[in-house]
Scaffold this motif. Structure first.
Motif, PDB file in Angstrom:
ATOM      1  N   HIS A 160     -23.731 -18.978 -67.513  1.00 46.69           N
ATOM      2  CA  HIS A 160     -22.350 -18.497 -67.407  1.00 46.69           C
ATOM      3  C   HIS A 160     -22.221 -17.056 -66.917  1.00 46.69           C
ATOM      4  N   SER A 161     -23.303 -16.340 -66.708  1.00 43.52           N
ATOM      5  CA  SER A 161     -23.218 -14.941 -66.292  1.00 43.52           C
ATOM      6  C   SER A 161     -22.738 -14.837 -64.844  1.00 43.52           C
ATOM      7  N   THR A 162     -21.898 -13.845 -64.595  1.00 45.89           N
ATOM      8  CA  THR A 162     -21.457 -13.571 -63.228  1.00 45.89           C
ATOM      9  C   THR A 162     -22.184 -12.360 -62.642  1.00 45.89           C
ATOM     10  N   ASP A 163     -23.193 -11.866 -63.349  1.00 44.27           N
ATOM     11  CA  ASP A 163     -23.996 -10.767 -62.815  1.00 44.27           C
ATOM     12  C   ASP A 163     -24.807 -11.267 -61.624  1.00 44.27           C
ATOM     13  N   PRO A 164     -24.825 -10.527 -60.512  1.00 43.22           N
ATOM     14  CA  PRO A 164     -25.613 -10.967 -59.348  1.00 43.22           C
ATOM     15  C   PRO A 164     -27.111 -10.896 -59.617  1.00 43.22           C
ATOM     16  N   LYS A 197     -22.371 -18.508 -62.982  1.00 41.17           N
ATOM     17  CA  LYS A 197     -21.073 -19.002 -63.424  1.00 41.17           C
ATOM     18  C   LYS A 197     -21.067 -20.529 -63.383  1.00 41.17           C
ATOM     19  N   ASN A 198     -20.541 -21.133 -64.434  1.00 44.84           N
ATOM     20  CA  ASN A 198     -20.453 -22.590 -64.582  1.00 44.84           C
ATOM     21  C   ASN A 198     -21.818 -23.276 -64.640  1.00 44.84           C
ATOM     22  N   GLY A 202     -23.876 -18.405 -56.582  1.00 43.38           N
ATOM     23  CA  GLY A 202     -23.245 -18.452 -57.869  1.00 43.38           C
ATOM     24  C   GLY A 202     -22.038 -19.341 -57.802  1.00 43.38           C
ATOM     25  N   ALA A 203     -21.113 -19.179 -58.701  1.00 44.30           N
ATOM     26  CA  ALA A 203     -20.010 -20.109 -58.743  1.00 44.30           C
ATOM     27  C   ALA A 203     -18.758 -19.637 -58.036  1.00 44.30           C
ATOM     28  N   PRO A 204     -17.872 -18.820 -58.610  1.00 46.72           N
ATOM     29  CA  PRO A 204     -16.584 -18.630 -57.974  1.00 46.72           C
ATOM     30  C   PRO A 204     -16.581 -17.979 -56.608  1.00 46.72           C
ATOM     31  N   TRP A 218     -25.622 -16.218 -58.890  1.00 50.45           N
ATOM     32  CA  TRP A 218     -25.082 -15.947 -60.209  1.00 50.45           C
ATOM     33  C   TRP A 218     -25.066 -17.255 -60.974  1.00 50.45           C
TER      34      TRP A 218
END
Length: 163
Positions: free
Chosen positions: A122-126, A95-96, A17-19, A93
């Motif tokens: 854009h979801s941060t859900d795993p 994100k971004n 994912g992103a962050p 995820w």
């Protein structure tokens, strides 16, 4: 989508994912910033036919961290293959990530173990792999269903020793 880790790399649960971001060098990928992704192609055997995809390879932490983040579009038979070099549980995820993606979670022998369809931008859900996998192929959201790709199908590429 990009790769994110929980401290270690392989052998521990890997997050993509992103962050948490952890996401080689031929052509510059569209909208990939300063990262140059190596390009390749792969085949997916499904329903008695072979589908060819032109892909970018995410082979290290920097490339896996970036993944398909910030891309505004992806061609109908384009994708990104994330190689983890050995089987391990992974999670991604969105994100971004601007476009919906299908994630094909692939075993070391090239067998698709599971598919997550239409991951939400854009979801941060795993999004976990459910099984240890060697690689993950990201393609346009909805493409797996539209093309009849399903768990048990085979992916042919040199990283699986069959391409």
């Amino acid at each position: 989508m990009a790769f994110a880790g929980s401290g270690g790399r392989l052998g521990r649960r890997l997050l993509l994912g992103a962050p948490f971001a952890l996401a080689a060098g031929a052509a510059l990928a569209q909208n990939s910033g300063d990262i140059q992704f190596q390009r390749s192609s792969l085949l997916i055997e499904t329903g008695g036919r072979e589908l060819k995809f032109d892909i970018e390879l995410a082979l290290n932490d920097t490339e896996r961290a970036r993944g398909l983040m910030f891309r505004e579009k992806l061609g109908p038979y384009d994708g990104m293959l994330f190689d983890f070099y050995q089987e391990a549980p992974v999670s991604f995820w969105m994100k971004n990530t601007l476009i919906p993606l299908d994630m094909l979670f692939i075993a070391a022998d090239g067998t698709i173990r599971s598919i997550h369809s239409n991951a939400v931008p854009h979801s941060t859900d795993p999004i976990p792999s459910k099984f240890p996998v060697r690689a993950v192929l990201e393609i346009n959201g909805g493409s797996a269903r539209m093309l009849g790709i399903k768990p048990g199908d085979k992916v042919k590429h040199p990283i699986f020793g069959n391409g």
